[in-house]
Design a protein around this motif. Structure first.
Motif, PDB file in Angstrom:
ATOM      1  N   GLU A   1     -12.356   9.870  -1.911  1.00  0.00           N
ATOM      2  CA  GLU A   1     -11.055   9.203  -1.845  1.00  0.00           C
ATOM      3  C   GLU A   1     -11.231   7.817  -1.238  1.00  0.00           C
ATOM      4  N   ILE A   2     -10.830   6.794  -1.968  1.00  0.00           N
ATOM      5  CA  ILE A   2     -10.889   5.416  -1.497  1.00  0.00           C
ATOM      6  C   ILE A   2      -9.464   4.931  -1.294  1.00  0.00           C
ATOM      7  N   LEU A   3      -9.271   4.238  -0.227  1.00  0.00           N
ATOM      8  CA  LEU A   3      -7.960   3.682   0.047  1.00  0.00           C
ATOM      9  C   LEU A   3      -7.686   2.525  -0.908  1.00  0.00           C
ATOM     10  N   MET A   4      -6.654   2.658  -1.716  1.00  0.00           N
ATOM     11  CA  MET A   4      -6.274   1.595  -2.632  1.00  0.00           C
ATOM     12  C   MET A   4      -4.893   1.094  -2.220  1.00  0.00           C
ATOM     13  N   LYS A   5      -4.865  -0.033  -1.516  1.00  0.00           N
ATOM     14  CA  LYS A   5      -3.604  -0.640  -1.123  1.00  0.00           C
ATOM     15  C   LYS A   5      -3.108  -1.449  -2.301  1.00  0.00           C
TER      16      LYS A   5
ATOM     17  N   GLN B   1     -13.501  -4.596  -1.159  1.00  0.00           N
ATOM     18  CA  GLN B   1     -14.282  -4.731   0.069  1.00  0.00           C
ATOM     19  C   GLN B   1     -15.453  -3.778  -0.026  1.00  0.00           C
ATOM     20  N   LEU B   2     -16.655  -4.323   0.093  1.00  0.00           N
ATOM     21  CA  LEU B   2     -17.873  -3.519  -0.029  1.00  0.00           C
ATOM     22  C   LEU B   2     -18.301  -2.985   1.334  1.00  0.00           C
TER      23      LEU B   2
ATOM     24  N   LYS C   1     -20.409   1.702  -3.425  1.00  0.00           N
ATOM     25  CA  LYS C   1     -20.441   1.012  -2.124  1.00  0.00           C
ATOM     26  C   LYS C   1     -19.105   0.355  -1.778  1.00  0.00           C
ATOM     27  N   ILE C   2     -18.067   0.695  -2.519  1.00  0.00           N
ATOM     28  CA  ILE C   2     -16.751   0.120  -2.257  1.00  0.00           C
ATOM     29  C   ILE C   2     -16.065   0.886  -1.130  1.00  0.00           C
ATOM     30  N   GLN C   3     -15.589   0.135  -0.138  1.00  0.00           N
ATOM     31  CA  GLN C   3     -14.869   0.715   0.998  1.00  0.00           C
ATOM     32  C   GLN C   3     -13.365   0.690   0.788  1.00  0.00           C
TER      33      GLN C   3
END
Length: 125
Positions: free
Chosen positions: A117-121, A89-90, A75-77
């Motif tokens: 693919e999750i955005l990892m800043k 951020q969930l 559930k991680i955005q």
């Protein structure tokens, strides 16, 4: 999809699909379970008990990010580093920090469990 059977205040057991859980939050000797439909369930059980239960039943998508939260990795955005603190951020827009001592393990578990693919800043995540 795995399910949990949770005893609620009136001694009934409620079936909750793990996929519907966004995160769990400690509240002293209780745990509040936040669901994808924006409802919550208050359970007379510690977060540590849930952590043990998840490990014992192979709920790999749940991770204890700090002393107050267990998050559903599915559930991680977004994950970003702000002032040297890793923030998650969930899907319900809640932000949860990852403790310094759990940071490395979180990144490893997150990368293993995520198929999308999750955005990892980040600077060096």
């Amino acid at each position: 999809m795995k399910s949990l059977f949770i005893s609620v205040y009136n001694k009934k057991k409620v079936k909750v699909d793990s996929n519907n859980i966004v995160y769990l939050q400690a509240q002293i000797n209780y745990t509040k379970i936040f669901l994808i439909d924006e409802t919550s369930i208050l359970v007379a059980k510690t977060l540590k008990s849930f952590e043990r239960e998840f490990q014992g039943q192979d709920f790999y998508s749940f991770y204890r990010s700090n002393k107050t939260f267990i998050v559903n990795l599915d559930k991680i955005q977004n994950v970003e580093e702000i002032d040297n603190v890793l923030q998650i951020q969930l899907s319900n827009s809640i932000k949860v920090s990852v403790s310094r001592r759990k940071r490395k393990a979180f990144i490893s578990n997150f990368r293993k469990s995520t198929s999308r693919e999750i955005l990892m800043k980040q600077k060096s995540i």
